[in-house]
Enzyme design. Structure first.
Site, mmCIF file in Angstrom:
data_model
loop_
_atom_site.group_PDB
_atom_site.id
_atom_site.type_symbol
_atom_site.label_atom_id
_atom_site.label_comp_id
_atom_site.label_asym_id
_atom_site.label_seq_id
_atom_site.Cartn_x
_atom_site.Cartn_y
_atom_site.Cartn_z
ATOM 1 N N ARG A 298 26.001 -23.775 -99.236
ATOM 2 C CA ARG A 298 26.368 -23.246 -97.694
ATOM 3 C C ARG A 298 26.224 -21.201 -97.692
ATOM 4 N NH1 ARG A 298 30.678 -26.608 -96.052
ATOM 5 N NH2 ARG A 298 29.947 -28.537 -95.609
ATOM 6 N N ASP B 136 29.707 -44.566 -98.763
ATOM 7 C CA ASP B 136 30.953 -44.246 -98.234
ATOM 8 C C ASP B 136 31.721 -45.514 -97.206
ATOM 9 O OD1 ASP B 136 31.612 -42.040 -99.560
ATOM 10 O OD2 ASP B 136 29.883 -41.186 -98.099
ATOM 11 N N ARG C 174 39.299 -34.637 -112.129
ATOM 12 C CA ARG C 174 40.005 -33.919 -110.776
ATOM 13 C C ARG C 174 41.243 -34.856 -111.293
ATOM 14 N NH1 ARG C 174 37.100 -37.047 -105.636
ATOM 15 N NH2 ARG C 174 37.391 -38.946 -106.436
ATOM 16 N N GLU D 144 42.206 -37.666 -113.194
ATOM 17 C CA GLU D 144 41.324 -39.059 -112.284
ATOM 18 C C GLU D 144 40.222 -38.766 -113.212
ATOM 19 O OE1 GLU D 144 39.422 -39.648 -108.821
ATOM 20 O OE2 GLU D 144 37.552 -39.801 -108.935
ATOM 21 N N ARG E 153 23.587 -34.814 -102.634
ATOM 22 C CA ARG E 153 25.091 -35.359 -101.583
ATOM 23 C C ARG E 153 26.168 -34.232 -101.592
ATOM 24 N NH1 ARG E 153 25.738 -40.246 -104.531
ATOM 25 N NH2 ARG E 153 28.134 -39.609 -105.758
ATOM 26 N N ARG F 43 30.375 -46.840 -113.427
ATOM 27 C CA ARG F 43 31.287 -46.851 -114.027
ATOM 28 C C ARG F 43 33.009 -47.120 -113.777
ATOM 29 N NH1 ARG F 43 29.939 -43.110 -118.556
ATOM 30 N NH2 ARG F 43 31.829 -41.949 -118.138
ATOM 31 N N TYR G 269 26.343 -47.562 -104.426
ATOM 32 C CA TYR G 269 26.992 -46.342 -103.808
ATOM 33 C C TYR G 269 27.615 -46.698 -101.908
ATOM 34 C CZ TYR G 269 30.693 -43.176 -102.766
ATOM 35 O OH TYR G 269 32.145 -42.196 -102.760
HETATM 36 P P1 FAD Z 1 34.974 -53.304 -102.138
HETATM 37 O O1 FAD Z 1 36.092 -52.367 -101.256
HETATM 38 O O2 FAD Z 1 34.754 -52.871 -103.651
HETATM 39 O O3 FAD Z 1 35.327 -54.978 -101.423
HETATM 40 C C1 FAD Z 1 35.025 -55.571 -102.463
HETATM 41 C C2 FAD Z 1 35.820 -57.093 -102.164
HETATM 42 O O4 FAD Z 1 35.712 -57.758 -102.866
HETATM 43 C C3 FAD Z 1 37.106 -56.284 -103.381
HETATM 44 O O5 FAD Z 1 38.258 -56.202 -102.620
HETATM 45 C C4 FAD Z 1 37.459 -57.483 -104.561
HETATM 46 O O6 FAD Z 1 38.471 -57.848 -105.039
HETATM 47 C C5 FAD Z 1 36.513 -58.968 -103.613
HETATM 48 N N1 FAD Z 1 35.480 -59.533 -104.471
HETATM 49 C C6 FAD Z 1 34.930 -59.826 -105.160
HETATM 50 N N2 FAD Z 1 34.367 -61.083 -106.560
HETATM 51 C C7 FAD Z 1 34.725 -62.096 -105.106
HETATM 52 C C8 FAD Z 1 35.391 -63.144 -105.632
HETATM 53 N N3 FAD Z 1 34.005 -64.277 -106.116
HETATM 54 N N4 FAD Z 1 36.396 -63.863 -104.663
HETATM 55 C C9 FAD Z 1 36.909 -63.142 -104.003
HETATM 56 N N5 FAD Z 1 37.076 -62.379 -103.988
HETATM 57 C C10 FAD Z 1 36.129 -61.245 -104.234
HETATM 58 N N6 FAD Z 1 33.878 -43.396 -99.718
HETATM 59 C C11 FAD Z 1 34.701 -42.797 -98.048
HETATM 60 O O7 FAD Z 1 33.784 -43.047 -97.100
HETATM 61 N N7 FAD Z 1 34.704 -41.762 -98.530
HETATM 62 C C12 FAD Z 1 35.380 -41.565 -99.633
HETATM 63 O O8 FAD Z 1 36.376 -40.431 -99.721
HETATM 64 C C13 FAD Z 1 35.881 -42.244 -100.754
HETATM 65 N N8 FAD Z 1 35.450 -41.742 -101.970
HETATM 66 C C14 FAD Z 1 35.408 -42.759 -102.808
HETATM 67 C C15 FAD Z 1 36.171 -42.414 -103.554
HETATM 68 C C16 FAD Z 1 35.780 -43.531 -105.285
HETATM 69 C C17 FAD Z 1 36.847 -43.632 -106.165
HETATM 70 C C18 FAD Z 1 34.723 -44.030 -105.058
HETATM 71 C C19 FAD Z 1 34.570 -45.444 -105.846
HETATM 72 C C20 FAD Z 1 34.528 -44.958 -103.355
HETATM 73 C C21 FAD Z 1 34.990 -44.000 -102.133
HETATM 74 N N9 FAD Z 1 34.505 -44.246 -101.323
HETATM 75 C C22 FAD Z 1 34.769 -43.689 -100.288
HETATM 76 C C23 FAD Z 1 33.538 -45.550 -100.740
HETATM 77 C C24 FAD Z 1 34.322 -46.934 -100.329
HETATM 78 O O9 FAD Z 1 35.147 -47.008 -101.530
HETATM 79 C C25 FAD Z 1 33.683 -48.557 -100.196
HETATM 80 O O10 FAD Z 1 32.511 -47.811 -99.154
HETATM 81 C C26 FAD Z 1 34.255 -49.168 -99.338
HETATM 82 O O11 FAD Z 1 35.141 -50.104 -100.454
HETATM 83 C C27 FAD Z 1 33.214 -50.806 -99.866
HETATM 84 O O12 FAD Z 1 33.501 -51.657 -99.268
HETATM 85 P P2 FAD Z 1 33.264 -53.081 -99.851
HETATM 86 O O13 FAD Z 1 33.793 -53.787 -98.713
HETATM 87 O O14 FAD Z 1 31.732 -53.260 -99.544
HETATM 88 O O15 FAD Z 1 33.680 -53.509 -101.007
HETATM 89 N N1 UDP Z 2 30.132 -32.533 -108.808
HETATM 90 C C1 UDP Z 2 29.452 -31.497 -109.754
HETATM 91 N N2 UDP Z 2 30.558 -30.749 -110.097
HETATM 92 C C2 UDP Z 2 31.795 -30.950 -108.703
HETATM 93 C C3 UDP Z 2 31.767 -32.095 -107.800
HETATM 94 C C4 UDP Z 2 30.601 -32.752 -108.075
HETATM 95 O O1 UDP Z 2 29.187 -31.297 -110.756
HETATM 96 O O2 UDP Z 2 32.448 -30.406 -108.868
HETATM 97 C C5 UDP Z 2 28.216 -33.896 -108.851
HETATM 98 C C6 UDP Z 2 28.773 -35.321 -109.795
HETATM 99 O O3 UDP Z 2 27.956 -35.882 -110.235
HETATM 100 C C7 UDP Z 2 28.914 -35.849 -108.954
HETATM 101 C C8 UDP Z 2 27.912 -35.368 -107.476
HETATM 102 O O4 UDP Z 2 27.923 -34.284 -107.567
HETATM 103 O O5 UDP Z 2 28.631 -37.159 -108.768
HETATM 104 C C9 UDP Z 2 28.322 -35.751 -105.837
HETATM 105 O O6 UDP Z 2 29.228 -35.460 -105.965
HETATM 106 P P1 UDP Z 2 30.664 -36.234 -104.463
HETATM 107 O O7 UDP Z 2 31.705 -35.593 -104.318
HETATM 108 O O8 UDP Z 2 29.697 -36.761 -103.797
HETATM 109 O O9 UDP Z 2 31.150 -36.719 -105.834
HETATM 110 P P2 UDP Z 2 31.806 -38.801 -105.248
HETATM 111 O O10 UDP Z 2 32.320 -38.675 -103.870
HETATM 112 O O11 UDP Z 2 31.245 -39.461 -105.467
HETATM 113 O O12 UDP Z 2 32.557 -38.274 -106.860
#
Ligand code: FAD
Ligand code: UDP
Length: 383
Positions: free
Chosen positions: A176, A349, A278, A299, A172, A248, A347
């Site tokens: 560069r 986005d 982070r 975090e 991912r 996780r 996972y």
């Molecule tokens: P969710 O947002 O998880 O929505 C699912 C919903 O279903 C939840 O609100 C839950 O309460 C509900 N639910 C589950 N079971 C039930 C049930 N039985 N009854 C009623 N409700 C229920 N993407 C990016 O593009 N850029 C980013 O920088 C980025 N950062 C992220 C950072 C983190 C730490 C994480 C974990 C993800 C990140 N993502 C990011 C990804 C992004 O969070 C997901 O793409 C997005 O949340 C997916 O949407 P979803 O609707 O599939 O799931």
């Molecule tokens: N990663 C790392 N060091 C960093 C940033 C990322 O080792 O400073 C690794 C880590 O395993 C992470 C993966 O690279 O899960 C992908 O990075 P990304 O930023 O896409 O992670 P996410 O947005 O999923 O937290």
């Protein structure tokens, strides 16, 4: 005509509800949480006025023009480029690994061509095809950069040694040979002026769409609906009969300070002896706003227990074979489509989530009038 149920008011559910509601279907949206937008939920902090991403920092980026045009119908997107800094052994560098990182780390003044040749010389080319994360890192960035930036961070993030993780996780991140320190390689990037929750509220604001918050949808009532789009955890739908899929989870420790705490939105802490992965300072995600106070989140990553919020699917061999069994069970459902990051245990986005939800809605609008059955999945969860 029977109604449609959409389980989950995250981006998956909201896009499907918006598209089918607009097409004239009556939709009930359920979310167990007290708010919409799922893990992308954002809200203003009362004390500092800062817009906070409650479940961790979310930066919108995509190269899909259709998705970029779609999302911008619901809010204005402000310019934002994610430029991540990383601290390792008492020094600050820029990530992803770029020419500045290489030159500063090794005390050089390489140009792009020299840097590329140098990296080829330090990469372990005896590894032909990387079988895991560690091999991928050793092959492309060599041992020193691997140990400085990836080994400790990845061990903290995933709770296992990098040699146990798939190479795809590291793929991912690019390497560069210029000074481009944009964390993403996508064509479009930005932040919604009013936050992600505002977008989702607008998606759900349609006379045909009824939202039920604080309401867990139970499988037992699926038969009351013509079709169910389920974005909850796939293992929960089947009562965890094949065991719980591993995730996780993250803990966020909030601190409020005066002024500017770290001068950047995200700083990674790559040393294994620093317990957090982070620190994000959320006011820097809205650079067009001014705030005198600031709010930061340290975090911490750990294994997701039953009562925790699932964040990152682990997807190692054990989980994949469990997932396979859930996929077989899903094939026996007649009116359910599993969508989103929890429904397909991947996972995803936000832009992929939205693109997939648009595809699901489009397929339903083609299938339903013809009396054709919707598939349980529109994507291969193991793919
Ligand atoms: P969710 O947002 O998880 O929505 C699912 C919903 O279903 C939840 O609100 C839950 O309460 C509900 N639910 C589950 N079971 C039930 C049930 N039985 N009854 C009623 N409700 C229920 N993407 C990016 O593009 N850029 C980013 O920088 C980025 N950062 C992220 C950072 C983190 C730490 C994480 C974990 C993800 C990140 N993502 C990011 C990804 C992004 O969070 C997901 O793409 C997005 O949340 C997916 O949407 P979803 O609707 O599939 O799931
Ligand atoms: N990663 C790392 N060091 C960093 C940033 C990322 O080792 O400073 C690794 C880590 O395993 C992470 C993966 O690279 O899960 C992908 O990075 P990304 O930023 O896409 O992670 P996410 O947005 O999923 O937290």
């Amino acid at each position: 005509m029977k109604k449609i149920a959409v389980v989950g008011a995250g981006f998956s559910g909201a896009v499907i509800a918006q598209e089918l509601g607009k097409a004239g279907y009556d939709i009930d949206v359920f979310d167990a949480r007290p708010h919409v937008a799922g893990n992308c939920h954002s809200q203003r902090d009362a004390e500092t006025g800062v817009m906070v991403h409650t479940y961790g920092p979310h930066i919108f980026h995509t190269s899909n023009e259709k998705v970029w045009n779609y999302i911008r119908r619901f809010d204005e997107f402000m310019p934002f480029t994610n430029r991540v800094k990383a601290i390792t052994k008492g020094r600050v560098f820029s990530l992803p690994v770029n020419l500045l990182t290489i030159n500063q780390f090794f005390g050089k003044t390489f140009n792009p061509e020299e840097a590329e040749a140098f990296m080829a010389s330090i990469g372990d080319r005896s590894i032909e095809t990387a079988q895991n994360f560690e091999e991928q890192a050793l092959r492309f960035v060599g041992r020193e950069l691997y140990e400085a930036f990836f080994k400790g961070y990845t061990t903290k993030q995933w709770g296992v040694h990098p040699s146990e993780l798939p190479a795809s996780i590291l793929k991912r991140l690019p390497v560069r040979f210029n000074y481009d320190d944009n964390y993403y390689a996508s064509t479009f990037q930005g932040m919604p002026r009013n936050g992600y929750t505002y977008i989702v509220e607008r998606m759900l604001d349609h006379p045909n769409v009824k939202v039920h918050l604080n309401t867990k949808f139970e499988r037992a009532i699926a038969g009351d609906y013509a079709h169910v789009f389920y974005s909850g955890p796939i293992d929960a739908w089947f009562g965890f009969t094949e065991g719980r899929l591993g995730y996780r989870t993250l803990d966020f420790a909030a601190e409020r300070h005066e002024g500017d705490y770290q001068g950047n939105a995200v700083i990674n802490y790559c040393d294994e002896d620093v317990p957090w992965t982070r620190i994000s300072e959320h006011k820097h995600f809205s650079p067009w706003e001014t705030h005198t106070k600031t709010l930061i989140f340290k975090e911490y990553s750990r294994f997701c227990e039953e009562s925790d919020t699932p964040y990152y699917p682990i997807r190692l061999a054990k989980e994949k074979s469990q997932l396979n069994r859930y996929i077989e069970l899903a094939g026996g459902e007649t009116n359910v489509t599993f969508v989103g990051r929890l429904g397909t245990y991947r996972y995803l986005d936000m832009h992929i989530t939205i693109a997939e939800a648009l595809d699901v809605a489009e397929r339903f609008l083609a299938c339903a009038p013809a009396g054709e059955r919707m598939p349980a999945f529109m994507v291969d969860p193991l793919g």
